[in-house]
Each structure stands twice: as structure tokens, then as C-alpha cells.
Design a protein around this motif. Structure first.
Motif, PDB file in Angstrom:
ATOM      1  N   ALA A 109       0.825  -1.205   0.000  1.00  0.00           N
ATOM      2  CA  ALA A 109       0.000   0.000   0.000  1.00  0.00           C
ATOM      3  C   ALA A 109       0.858   1.252   0.000  1.00  0.00           C
ATOM      4  O   ALA A 109       1.843   1.343   0.734  1.00  0.00           O
ATOM      5  CB  ALA A 109      -0.902   0.007   1.234  1.00  0.00           C
ATOM      6  N   THR A 110       0.453   2.225  -0.825  1.00  0.00           N
ATOM      7  CA  THR A 110       1.116   3.525  -0.900  1.00  0.00           C
ATOM      8  C   THR A 110       0.043   4.598  -0.983  1.00  0.00           C
ATOM      9  O   THR A 110      -0.853   4.519  -1.838  1.00  0.00           O
ATOM     10  CB  THR A 110       1.993   3.620  -2.174  1.00  0.00           C
ATOM     11  N   GLU A 111       0.117   5.602  -0.120  1.00  0.00           N
ATOM     12  CA  GLU A 111      -0.841   6.707  -0.191  1.00  0.00           C
ATOM     13  C   GLU A 111      -0.405   7.682  -1.276  1.00  0.00           C
ATOM     14  O   GLU A 111       0.777   8.021  -1.378  1.00  0.00           O
ATOM     15  CB  GLU A 111      -0.939   7.433   1.148  1.00  0.00           C
ATOM     16  N   LEU A 112      -1.360   8.128  -2.071  1.00  0.00           N
ATOM     17  CA  LEU A 112      -1.067   9.104  -3.119  1.00  0.00           C
ATOM     18  C   LEU A 112      -1.148  10.515  -2.542  1.00  0.00           C
ATOM     19  O   LEU A 112      -1.967  10.792  -1.671  1.00  0.00           O
ATOM     20  CB  LEU A 112      -2.058   8.966  -4.275  1.00  0.00           C
ATOM     21  N   HIS A 113      -0.300  11.403  -3.058  1.00  0.00           N
ATOM     22  CA  HIS A 113      -0.259  12.791  -2.601  1.00  0.00           C
ATOM     23  C   HIS A 113      -0.175  13.731  -3.809  1.00  0.00           C
ATOM     24  O   HIS A 113       0.160  13.309  -4.906  1.00  0.00           O
ATOM     25  CB  HIS A 113       0.961  13.024  -1.699  1.00  0.00           C
ATOM     26  N   GLY A 114      -0.477  14.986  -3.571  1.00  0.00           N
ATOM     27  CA  GLY A 114      -0.301  16.031  -4.576  1.00  0.00           C
ATOM     28  C   GLY A 114      -1.107  15.803  -5.835  1.00  0.00           C
ATOM     29  O   GLY A 114      -2.262  15.369  -5.794  1.00  0.00           O
ATOM     30  N   GLU A 116      -0.792  13.608  -8.156  1.00  0.00           N
ATOM     31  CA  GLU A 116      -1.136  12.207  -8.418  1.00  0.00           C
ATOM     32  C   GLU A 116      -2.430  11.843  -7.678  1.00  0.00           C
ATOM     33  O   GLU A 116      -3.323  11.197  -8.236  1.00  0.00           O
ATOM     34  CB  GLU A 116       0.007  11.301  -7.964  1.00  0.00           C
ATOM     35  N   ARG A 117      -2.577  12.287  -6.429  1.00  0.00           N
ATOM     36  CA  ARG A 117      -3.804  12.045  -5.677  1.00  0.00           C
ATOM     37  C   ARG A 117      -4.982  12.763  -6.325  1.00  0.00           C
ATOM     38  O   ARG A 117      -6.065  12.206  -6.475  1.00  0.00           O
ATOM     39  CB  ARG A 117      -3.671  12.494  -4.223  1.00  0.00           C
ATOM     40  N   GLU A 118      -4.789  14.016  -6.698  1.00  0.00           N
ATOM     41  CA  GLU A 118      -5.879  14.800  -7.281  1.00  0.00           C
ATOM     42  C   GLU A 118      -6.400  14.177  -8.575  1.00  0.00           C
ATOM     43  O   GLU A 118      -7.610  14.120  -8.806  1.00  0.00           O
ATOM     44  CB  GLU A 118      -5.443  16.248  -7.517  1.00  0.00           C
ATOM     45  N   ALA A 119      -5.491  13.688  -9.411  1.00  0.00           N
ATOM     46  CA  ALA A 119      -5.902  13.054 -10.665  1.00  0.00           C
ATOM     47  C   ALA A 119      -6.691  11.773 -10.384  1.00  0.00           C
ATOM     48  O   ALA A 119      -7.750  11.531 -10.977  1.00  0.00           O
ATOM     49  CB  ALA A 119      -4.686  12.750 -11.533  1.00  0.00           C
ATOM     50  N   ALA A 120      -6.197  10.954  -9.462  1.00  0.00           N
ATOM     51  CA  ALA A 120      -6.889   9.715  -9.114  1.00  0.00           C
ATOM     52  C   ALA A 120      -8.235  10.024  -8.460  1.00  0.00           C
ATOM     53  O   ALA A 120      -9.249   9.387  -8.779  1.00  0.00           O
ATOM     54  CB  ALA A 120      -6.025   8.873  -8.174  1.00  0.00           C
ATOM     55  N   TRP A 121      -8.271  11.007  -7.560  1.00  0.00           N
ATOM     56  CA  TRP A 121      -9.507  11.378  -6.854  1.00  0.00           C
ATOM     57  C   TRP A 121     -10.560  11.877  -7.839  1.00  0.00           C
ATOM     58  O   TRP A 121     -11.729  11.513  -7.725  1.00  0.00           O
ATOM     59  CB  TRP A 121      -9.181  12.410  -5.787  1.00  0.00           C
ATOM     60  N   ARG A 140     -11.668  16.853   6.234  1.00  0.00           N
ATOM     61  CA  ARG A 140     -10.366  16.186   6.080  1.00  0.00           C
ATOM     62  C   ARG A 140     -10.135  15.839   4.611  1.00  0.00           C
ATOM     63  O   ARG A 140     -11.071  15.721   3.818  1.00  0.00           O
ATOM     64  CB  ARG A 140     -10.282  14.932   6.946  1.00  0.00           C
ATOM     65  N   VAL A 141      -8.893  15.717   4.256  1.00  0.00           N
ATOM     66  CA  VAL A 141      -8.539  15.254   2.919  1.00  0.00           C
ATOM     67  C   VAL A 141      -8.685  13.736   2.947  1.00  0.00           C
ATOM     68  O   VAL A 141      -8.015  13.061   3.739  1.00  0.00           O
ATOM     69  CB  VAL A 141      -7.104  15.657   2.541  1.00  0.00           C
ATOM     70  N   ILE A 142      -9.567  13.219   2.125  1.00  0.00           N
ATOM     71  CA  ILE A 142      -9.826  11.777   2.113  1.00  0.00           C
ATOM     72  C   ILE A 142      -8.670  11.075   1.384  1.00  0.00           C
ATOM     73  O   ILE A 142      -8.400  11.358   0.218  1.00  0.00           O
ATOM     74  CB  ILE A 142     -11.177  11.471   1.455  1.00  0.00           C
ATOM     75  N   PRO A 143      -7.993  10.150   2.087  1.00  0.00           N
ATOM     76  CA  PRO A 143      -6.837   9.479   1.483  1.00  0.00           C
ATOM     77  C   PRO A 143      -7.208   8.549   0.330  1.00  0.00           C
ATOM     78  O   PRO A 143      -8.223   7.854   0.375  1.00  0.00           O
ATOM     79  CB  PRO A 143      -6.257   8.662   2.645  1.00  0.00           C
ATOM     80  N   VAL A 144      -6.359   8.558  -0.686  1.00  0.00           N
ATOM     81  CA  VAL A 144      -6.455   7.627  -1.808  1.00  0.00           C
ATOM     82  C   VAL A 144      -5.198   6.769  -1.739  1.00  0.00           C
ATOM     83  O   VAL A 144      -4.082   7.295  -1.684  1.00  0.00           O
ATOM     84  CB  VAL A 144      -6.545   8.360  -3.162  1.00  0.00           C
ATOM     85  N   ILE A 145      -5.390   5.457  -1.744  1.00  0.00           N
ATOM     86  CA  ILE A 145      -4.272   4.526  -1.575  1.00  0.00           C
ATOM     87  C   ILE A 145      -4.165   3.641  -2.803  1.00  0.00           C
ATOM     88  O   ILE A 145      -5.167   3.136  -3.326  1.00  0.00           O
ATOM     89  CB  ILE A 145      -4.469   3.646  -0.315  1.00  0.00           C
ATOM     90  N   ARG A 146      -2.938   3.455  -3.258  1.00  0.00           N
ATOM     91  CA  ARG A 146      -2.671   2.529  -4.368  1.00  0.00           C
ATOM     92  C   ARG A 146      -2.176   1.214  -3.776  1.00  0.00           C
ATOM     93  O   ARG A 146      -1.266   1.206  -2.942  1.00  0.00           O
ATOM     94  CB  ARG A 146      -1.609   3.090  -5.300  1.00  0.00           C
ATOM     95  N   LEU A 147      -2.793   0.142  -4.215  1.00  0.00           N
ATOM     96  CA  LEU A 147      -2.355  -1.203  -3.831  1.00  0.00           C
ATOM     97  C   LEU A 147      -1.672  -1.806  -5.059  1.00  0.00           C
ATOM     98  O   LEU A 147      -2.250  -1.846  -6.142  1.00  0.00           O
ATOM     99  CB  LEU A 147      -3.552  -2.057  -3.425  1.00  0.00           C
ATOM    100  N   THR A 148      -0.444  -2.290  -4.861  1.00  0.00           N
ATOM    101  CA  THR A 148       0.333  -2.858  -5.946  1.00  0.00           C
ATOM    102  C   THR A 148       0.634  -4.322  -5.621  1.00  0.00           C
ATOM    103  O   THR A 148       1.112  -4.621  -4.518  1.00  0.00           O
ATOM    104  CB  THR A 148       1.660  -2.096  -6.139  1.00  0.00           C
ATOM    105  N   ALA A 149       0.334  -5.222  -6.549  1.00  0.00           N
ATOM    106  CA  ALA A 149       0.570  -6.642  -6.336  1.00  0.00           C
ATOM    107  C   ALA A 149       2.050  -6.900  -6.053  1.00  0.00           C
ATOM    108  O   ALA A 149       2.925  -6.322  -6.695  1.00  0.00           O
ATOM    109  CB  ALA A 149       0.106  -7.439  -7.548  1.00  0.00           C
TER     110      ALA A 149
END
Length: 152
Positions: A109-114, A116-121, A140-149
Motif C-alpha cells: 500500500a502507498t498513499e497518493l499525494h499532490g 497524483e492524488r488529485e488526478a486519481a480522486w 479532512r482530505v480523504i486518502p487515496v491509496i494505491r495497492l500494488t501486487a
């Protein structure tokens, strides 16, 4: 980048007992079926408890991020606090699995920021309108997390 752990000062109120009961029922259904709930693709996220070191499972919506990657959102229905699974991910980002229709996949798991987060959100809100509603309920800023196999 690290996990941000941001908390809000206000947000939706969700009764804990209700949330836990629904999550248990939905997780069982996802493990046995194709993994959709309320029209969204869902998976069972299993983390290691940050305090207990025990496995903890929760159903979450996911969004395809291509090449063995999935995006998940720590929305908690727009509550002021992050879901417990988010804090567990922050403590043990390399001890995570996802499950859907009987298949278990180890992930990191990796949290997206900046940007990259805005585009995914933006993409997530376009695919699942209810997430925009969650955002409007909290400060609050709702976290977006990337899960990588992982290949263990």
C-alpha cells in the motif's frame, strides 16, 4: 511518501456497531462472489492491526489503476476520522492482502499525494458519485491509496 493520518474536525456520524455488522456481512459476500456491492467493484482488504498485530479484514470499493494495481479510498462515509484499516495500512504497508471471489493477492500500500492524488480522486469521483458526497461531509482530505501486487 508516507501516510498522512489527517483527521478532520467534522464529518458524517456512522454508528460503530452498524458499520461493523454491515462490513462483516459484505466481506463474506465478496469472498464468495464476484465482488460487487451497491454497484461498485469491491474487495476484502486484510491488514495487520497496528496495536494487536492480528489480521483485520474490511470490504472496500476499488478502482482499476492498471498493471496489477488498485486504488482504494479511506472515506469512512465522510466521517471526520480515518477508518481503522487506513491506520493499519500506515503501520504495515507491506503486510496487506486483498481477496475477491476466492483469490487472495499480496499487495503493498502507498498513499497518493499532490497531483497524483488529485488526478486519481477526480477519476474516482467521476466513476462513483457517492465519493464526492463523502468529501462534502468532512473537512479532512480523504486518502487515496494505491495497492500494488507483490510477488512474494
Amino acid at each position: 511518501m508516507t501516510f498522512s493520518h489527517s483527521q478532520g474536525t467534522h464529518g458524517a456520524r456512522i454508528p460503530g456497531w452498524f458499520f461493523r455488522t454491515v462490513n462483516r456481512l459484505v466481506a463474506g459476500r465478496i469472498k464468495r462472489s464476484s465482488g460487487t456491492f451497491m454497484g461498485m467493484d469491491t474487495l476484502v482488504l486484510t491488514t495487520i492491526g497496528r496495536k494487536t498485530a492480528e489480521a483485520r479484514s474490511a470490504p472496500v470499493a476499488w478502482f482499476d489503476d492498471g498493471d496489477g494495481r488498485w486504488l482504494i479510498v479511506a472515506s469512512k462515509g465522510g466521517a471526520a476520522t480515518n477508518p481503522a484499516w487506513y491506520l493499519n495500512l500506515a503501520a504495515h504497508p507491506d503486510q496487506v492482502t486483498i481477496e475477491r471471489a476466492g483469490t487472495t493477492i499480496p499487495v503493498t500500500a502507498t498513499e497518493l499525494h499532490g497531483e497524483e492524488r488529485e488526478a486519481a480522486w477526480s477519476r474516482i469521483k467521476a466513476e462513483a458519485k457517492q465519493f464526492a458526497g463523502y468529501e462534502s461531509k468532512t473537512d479532512r482530505v480523504i486518502p487515496v491509496i494505491r495497492l500494488t501486487a507483490r510477488t512474494d
